[in-house]
Design an enzyme around this catalytic site. Sequence first.
Site, PDB file in Angstrom:
ATOM      1  N   SER A 192     -33.813  21.047 -10.893  1.00 31.27           N
ATOM      2  CA  SER A 192     -34.812  21.992 -11.378  1.00 31.27           C
ATOM      3  C   SER A 192     -34.196  23.371 -11.600  1.00 31.27           C
ATOM      4  O   SER A 192     -33.373  23.844 -10.808  1.00 31.27           O
ATOM      5  CB  SER A 192     -35.955  22.105 -10.359  1.00 31.27           C
ATOM      6  OG  SER A 192     -36.811  23.191 -10.688  1.00 31.27           O
ATOM      7  N   HIS A 193     -34.613  24.014 -12.676  1.00 30.56           N
ATOM      8  CA  HIS A 193     -34.175  25.382 -12.964  1.00 30.56           C
ATOM      9  C   HIS A 193     -34.664  26.338 -11.872  1.00 30.56           C
ATOM     10  O   HIS A 193     -34.108  27.428 -11.700  1.00 30.56           O
ATOM     11  CB  HIS A 193     -34.711  25.814 -14.331  1.00 30.56           C
ATOM     12  CG  HIS A 193     -33.902  26.866 -15.000  1.00 30.56           C
ATOM     13  ND1 HIS A 193     -33.008  27.670 -14.336  1.00 30.56           N
ATOM     14  CD2 HIS A 193     -33.849  27.259 -16.301  1.00 30.56           C
ATOM     15  CE1 HIS A 193     -32.456  28.511 -15.182  1.00 30.56           C
ATOM     16  NE2 HIS A 193     -32.937  28.285 -16.384  1.00 30.56           N
ATOM     17  N   ALA A 194     -35.667  25.927 -11.122  1.00 25.07           N
ATOM     18  CA  ALA A 194     -36.149  26.751 -10.013  1.00 25.07           C
ATOM     19  C   ALA A 194     -35.094  26.887  -8.932  1.00 25.07           C
ATOM     20  O   ALA A 194     -35.075  27.870  -8.179  1.00 25.07           O
ATOM     21  CB  ALA A 194     -37.420  26.142  -9.422  1.00 25.07           C
TER      22      ALA A 194
END
Length: 215
Positions: A192-194
């Site tokens: 995830s880019h998170a």
Amino acid sequence: MKQATFTPFPADWARSSHFQYYTKGFVKSVNSMTVRIDVTHFLAEVKRRNLKFFPAFAALTGQVVASIPEMCTAVDENGTPGYYSYLNPNFTIFHEDDKTFSDVWSEYDADFDTFYRNLVADAEQYHDKKGIKVKEGQPANFFCISCVPWLDYTAYCPVNYGGAPNLFPLLTFGKYTEADGAFTLPLTLTISHACMDGYHLSLFFHTLQQQLNCF
């Protein structure tokens, strides 16, 4: 089994707004990067030490994962973001007879030899068990690692259609090939880019390459 510690990110965590944006905002994107990794030295050492390639590669990779907090990102029961002290590898076992696979996990250890033996023991114990999940008790702190040994590919991107992307890392690597005396393989990190930006993905690949070269 040892229990990993969970440490909340501090209140002034620099990536707090990024984490919120990529988990709560409109863009719930995934980063996926494929890099050709040089395994020339590592492969020679694996053969010299009479080790099996997959568990040795998975153990070394798992130690690199544990060294990067962003790769171990998770949320606690209250939704507070933080990171585990390490992740346990979740890997696949291929069944040649019916071309299916089974999902197995092993216990992480900071000592390479112990970690390697854990992976080998689980692979041997569950090699003939059929079904997706064949080892019970998988902990919350895990990452996935699998191999596509039949192909030297250039890109591989698992896609999650269930809404928010998973926070845990997905690692996939292909067959190693030789050119001009050097052995390389494609390795894909999807997360995830998170959790990770381009900097952190690059950090993972650079760190892993250094560890492979020093193995």
